[in-house]
Write a protein that holds these residues in place. Structure first.
Motif, PDB file in Angstrom:
ATOM      1  N   GLY A  79       0.795  -1.211   0.000  1.00  0.00           N
ATOM      2  CA  GLY A  79       0.000   0.000   0.000  1.00  0.00           C
ATOM      3  C   GLY A  79       0.830   1.265   0.000  1.00  0.00           C
ATOM      4  N   PRO A  80       0.170   2.405   0.210  1.00  0.00           N
ATOM      5  CA  PRO A  80       0.840   3.713   0.166  1.00  0.00           C
ATOM      6  C   PRO A  80       1.752   3.926   1.364  1.00  0.00           C
ATOM      7  CG  PRO A  80      -1.423   3.966   0.890  1.00  0.00           C
ATOM      8  CD  PRO A  80      -1.277   2.522   0.487  1.00  0.00           C
ATOM      9  N   LEU A  81       2.521   5.002   1.302  1.00  0.00           N
ATOM     10  CA  LEU A  81       3.430   5.359   2.381  1.00  0.00           C
ATOM     11  C   LEU A  81       2.858   6.532   3.181  1.00  0.00           C
ATOM     12  CD1 LEU A  81       6.825   5.268   0.435  1.00  0.00           C
ATOM     13  CD2 LEU A  81       5.753   3.431   1.759  1.00  0.00           C
ATOM     14  N   PRO A  82       3.157   6.622   4.465  1.00  0.00           N
ATOM     15  CA  PRO A  82       2.675   7.753   5.271  1.00  0.00           C
ATOM     16  C   PRO A  82       3.334   9.057   4.839  1.00  0.00           C
ATOM     17  CG  PRO A  82       4.217   6.410   6.527  1.00  0.00           C
ATOM     18  CD  PRO A  82       3.946   5.668   5.255  1.00  0.00           C
ATOM     19  N   THR A  83       2.662  10.172   5.137  1.00  0.00           N
ATOM     20  CA  THR A  83       3.163  11.493   4.771  1.00  0.00           C
ATOM     21  C   THR A  83       3.302  12.363   6.020  1.00  0.00           C
ATOM     22  OG1 THR A  83       0.971  12.462   4.435  1.00  0.00           O
ATOM     23  CG2 THR A  83       1.952  11.293   2.564  1.00  0.00           C
ATOM     24  N   GLN A  84       3.714  13.591   5.801  1.00  0.00           N
ATOM     25  CA  GLN A  84       3.941  14.543   6.884  1.00  0.00           C
ATOM     26  C   GLN A  84       2.682  14.814   7.699  1.00  0.00           C
ATOM     27  OE1 GLN A  84       6.996  15.702   7.367  1.00  0.00           O
ATOM     28  NE2 GLN A  84       6.678  17.242   8.953  1.00  0.00           N
ATOM     29  N   THR A  85       1.508  14.638   7.083  1.00  0.00           N
ATOM     30  CA  THR A  85       0.246  14.959   7.760  1.00  0.00           C
ATOM     31  C   THR A  85      -0.398  13.752   8.438  1.00  0.00           C
ATOM     32  OG1 THR A  85      -0.990  14.594   5.701  1.00  0.00           O
ATOM     33  CG2 THR A  85      -0.214  16.841   6.145  1.00  0.00           C
ATOM     34  N   ASP A  86       0.331  12.629   8.515  1.00  0.00           N
ATOM     35  CA  ASP A  86      -0.222  11.412   9.101  1.00  0.00           C
ATOM     36  C   ASP A  86       0.302  11.179  10.517  1.00  0.00           C
ATOM     37  OD1 ASP A  86      -1.755  10.668   6.875  1.00  0.00           O
ATOM     38  OD2 ASP A  86      -0.043   9.684   5.928  1.00  0.00           O
ATOM     39  N   VAL A  87      -0.428  10.321  11.236  1.00  0.00           N
ATOM     40  CA  VAL A  87       0.029   9.796  12.519  1.00  0.00           C
ATOM     41  C   VAL A  87       0.196   8.295  12.337  1.00  0.00           C
ATOM     42  CG1 VAL A  87      -0.533   9.414  14.950  1.00  0.00           C
ATOM     43  CG2 VAL A  87      -1.160  11.570  13.849  1.00  0.00           C
ATOM     44  N   ALA A  88       1.399   7.802  12.622  1.00  0.00           N
ATOM     45  CA  ALA A  88       1.697   6.382  12.430  1.00  0.00           C
ATOM     46  C   ALA A  88       1.586   5.635  13.752  1.00  0.00           C
ATOM     47  CB  ALA A  88       3.098   6.216  11.848  1.00  0.00           C
ATOM     48  N   ASP A 165       8.188  -1.657  13.548  1.00  0.00           N
ATOM     49  CA  ASP A 165       6.998  -2.274  12.954  1.00  0.00           C
ATOM     50  C   ASP A 165       5.996  -1.175  12.652  1.00  0.00           C
ATOM     51  OD1 ASP A 165       6.990  -5.465  13.247  1.00  0.00           O
ATOM     52  OD2 ASP A 165       8.012  -4.627  14.986  1.00  0.00           O
ATOM     53  N   MET A 166       5.598  -1.060  11.388  1.00  0.00           N
ATOM     54  CA  MET A 166       4.569  -0.092  11.000  1.00  0.00           C
ATOM     55  C   MET A 166       3.207  -0.783  11.043  1.00  0.00           C
ATOM     56  SD  MET A 166       3.526   2.864  10.003  1.00  0.00           S
ATOM     57  CE  MET A 166       4.994   3.802   9.540  1.00  0.00           C
ATOM     58  N   LEU A 167       2.435  -0.465  12.079  1.00  0.00           N
ATOM     59  CA  LEU A 167       1.125  -1.101  12.256  1.00  0.00           C
ATOM     60  C   LEU A 167       0.066  -0.480  11.358  1.00  0.00           C
ATOM     61  CD1 LEU A 167       1.205  -1.309  16.159  1.00  0.00           C
ATOM     62  CD2 LEU A 167       2.034  -2.989  14.497  1.00  0.00           C
ATOM     63  N   GLY A 168       0.212   0.805  11.066  1.00  0.00           N
ATOM     64  CA  GLY A 168      -0.750   1.508  10.232  1.00  0.00           C
ATOM     65  C   GLY A 168      -0.616   3.001  10.448  1.00  0.00           C
ATOM     66  N   PHE A 169      -1.386   3.770   9.697  1.00  0.00           N
ATOM     67  CA  PHE A 169      -1.337   5.224   9.861  1.00  0.00           C
ATOM     68  C   PHE A 169      -2.635   5.848   9.376  1.00  0.00           C
ATOM     69  CE2 PHE A 169       0.842   3.850   6.024  1.00  0.00           C
ATOM     70  CZ  PHE A 169       0.241   4.584   5.013  1.00  0.00           C
ATOM     71  N   LEU A 170      -2.917   7.041   9.922  1.00  0.00           N
ATOM     72  CA  LEU A 170      -4.119   7.794   9.590  1.00  0.00           C
ATOM     73  C   LEU A 170      -3.759   9.266   9.426  1.00  0.00           C
ATOM     74  CD1 LEU A 170      -6.691   6.434  12.209  1.00  0.00           C
ATOM     75  CD2 LEU A 170      -6.825   6.103   9.739  1.00  0.00           C
ATOM     76  N   PRO A 171      -4.569  10.019   8.658  1.00  0.00           N
ATOM     77  CA  PRO A 171      -4.383  11.478   8.654  1.00  0.00           C
ATOM     78  C   PRO A 171      -4.510  12.003  10.084  1.00  0.00           C
ATOM     79  CG  PRO A 171      -5.830  10.824   6.858  1.00  0.00           C
ATOM     80  CD  PRO A 171      -5.610   9.595   7.698  1.00  0.00           C
ATOM     81  N   GLU A 172      -3.698  12.971  10.435  1.00  0.00           N
ATOM     82  CA  GLU A 172      -3.678  13.474  11.803  1.00  0.00           C
ATOM     83  C   GLU A 172      -5.035  14.018  12.232  1.00  0.00           C
ATOM     84  OE1 GLU A 172      -0.906  16.347  14.641  1.00  0.00           O
ATOM     85  OE2 GLU A 172      -0.379  16.003  12.540  1.00  0.00           O
ATOM     86  N   THR A 173      -5.779  14.648  11.317  1.00  0.00           N
ATOM     87  CA  THR A 173      -7.101  15.185  11.665  1.00  0.00           C
ATOM     88  C   THR A 173      -8.070  14.057  12.034  1.00  0.00           C
ATOM     89  OG1 THR A 173      -7.643  15.180   9.293  1.00  0.00           O
ATOM     90  CG2 THR A 173      -6.856  17.250  10.253  1.00  0.00           C
ATOM     91  N   VAL A 174      -8.012  12.961  11.283  1.00  0.00           N
ATOM     92  CA  VAL A 174      -8.888  11.812  11.564  1.00  0.00           C
ATOM     93  C   VAL A 174      -8.500  11.176  12.893  1.00  0.00           C
ATOM     94  CG1 VAL A 174      -9.633   9.538  10.760  1.00  0.00           C
ATOM     95  CG2 VAL A 174      -9.275  11.393   9.105  1.00  0.00           C
ATOM     96  N   PHE A 175      -7.204  11.039  13.125  1.00  0.00           N
ATOM     97  CA  PHE A 175      -6.725  10.442  14.368  1.00  0.00           C
ATOM     98  C   PHE A 175      -7.208  11.247  15.578  1.00  0.00           C
ATOM     99  CE2 PHE A 175      -3.430  10.417  17.687  1.00  0.00           C
ATOM    100  CZ  PHE A 175      -3.517   9.087  18.074  1.00  0.00           C
ATOM    101  N   ARG A 176      -7.093  12.580  15.507  1.00  0.00           N
ATOM    102  CA  ARG A 176      -7.494  13.417  16.637  1.00  0.00           C
ATOM    103  C   ARG A 176      -9.004  13.354  16.862  1.00  0.00           C
ATOM    104  NH1 ARG A 176      -3.281  15.865  18.585  1.00  0.00           N
ATOM    105  NH2 ARG A 176      -1.472  16.355  17.274  1.00  0.00           N
ATOM    106  N   GLN A 177      -9.781  13.269  15.785  1.00  0.00           N
ATOM    107  CA  GLN A 177     -11.229  13.134  15.923  1.00  0.00           C
ATOM    108  C   GLN A 177     -11.580  11.839  16.651  1.00  0.00           C
ATOM    109  OE1 GLN A 177     -12.765  13.429  11.952  1.00  0.00           O
ATOM    110  NE2 GLN A 177     -12.554  15.660  11.848  1.00  0.00           N
ATOM    111  N   ARG A 178     -10.907  10.759  16.272  1.00  0.00           N
ATOM    112  CA  ARG A 178     -11.168   9.467  16.912  1.00  0.00           C
ATOM    113  C   ARG A 178     -10.784   9.490  18.389  1.00  0.00           C
ATOM    114  NH1 ARG A 178      -9.667   4.491  12.795  1.00  0.00           N
ATOM    115  NH2 ARG A 178     -11.039   5.110  11.087  1.00  0.00           N
ATOM    116  N   MET A 179      -9.694  10.150  18.699  1.00  0.00           N
ATOM    117  CA  MET A 179      -9.270  10.246  20.084  1.00  0.00           C
ATOM    118  C   MET A 179     -10.273  11.039  20.910  1.00  0.00           C
ATOM    119  SD  MET A 179      -6.574   8.450  20.436  1.00  0.00           S
ATOM    120  CE  MET A 179      -6.102   8.979  22.078  1.00  0.00           C
ATOM    121  N   MET A 180     -10.798  12.128  20.350  1.00  0.00           N
ATOM    122  CA  MET A 180     -11.793  12.928  21.051  1.00  0.00           C
ATOM    123  C   MET A 180     -13.065  12.129  21.279  1.00  0.00           C
ATOM    124  SD  MET A 180     -11.321  16.675  19.265  1.00  0.00           S
ATOM    125  CE  MET A 180     -12.718  17.329  20.177  1.00  0.00           C
TER     126      MET A 180
END
Length: 205
Positions: A79-88, A165-180
């Protein structure tokens, strides 16, 4: 008086001599190559960081990037690679060149790629697709250099080795929404007067 009958030796053909000398030459060169390689490995392991990295990048499977970061794929991902705007979401073990462990995650760690971490670590994460495992060698310039965060564990000018180990990654905005959302659910479920705990799934789960 007895007579001795001499049995003359058959002359050796020129082609046989040529093959014989070629065999000897190959054996000598092979022994010299093994001796040089062994010496180079000893110098690399006991020598400077530059000597180690110069030797390490010649090993099978080791790749060096333009910045000097070296890595080896222990387990490929897809799959794709994480970017600067992601949380791994990662698991990792950090070691010194001699194998001494200075840090290791005990559970999945969310790691924002926009953070101010050492440049080699951020570059490393951006090379890893989901479900992959890589080994990285960070020269001091890509790690802490002479600004060690803990001299008792990481001497100045240390070359660092990370298994990640890279378990996965999400856009930082999505990650913060899920945490909230998770924090709100915990607050609603927690008994009155009891502080809710804070634990979340790694990104990409």
């Amino acid at each position: 008086m007895s007579t001795i009958t001499a049995v003359p030796l058959q002359p050796v053909k020129r082609s046989v001599l040529v093959y014989l000398w070629i065999g000897i030459l190959v054996a000598v060169l092979g022994a010299s190559w093994l001796a040089m390689r062994g010496t180079a490995e000893v110098v690399a392991v006991r020598g400077t960081n530059a000597q180690f990295l110069s030797w390490n990048k010649t090993r099978p499977g080791v790749v060096e990037t333009a910045s000097g970061l070296q890595y080896q794929i222990l387990k490929p991902g897809e799959g794709p690679l994480p970017t600067q705007t992601d949380v791994a979401g990662i698991m990792y073990v950090g070691k010194l060149r001699d194998g001494t462990v200075f840090d290791a995650s005990q559970q999945p760690v969310p790691f924002p790629l926009s953070s101010g971490a050492v440049p080699g670590f951020l570059e490393a994460l951006k090379l890893m697709p989901k479900d992959s495992k890589y080994r990285f060698w960070l020269k001091p310039e890509l790690a802490y250099g002479d600004q060690s965060p803990d001299l008792a564990k990481i001497p100045k000018g240390s070359l660092l080795v990370f298994d990640i180990d890279m378990l996965g990654f999400l856009p930082e905005t999505v990650f913060r929404q899920r945490m909230m959302q998770q924090q709100l659910q915990q607050q609603m479920q927690a008994p009155q007067g009891e502080a809710p705990g804070h634990a979340g799934p790694p990104p990409g789960q």
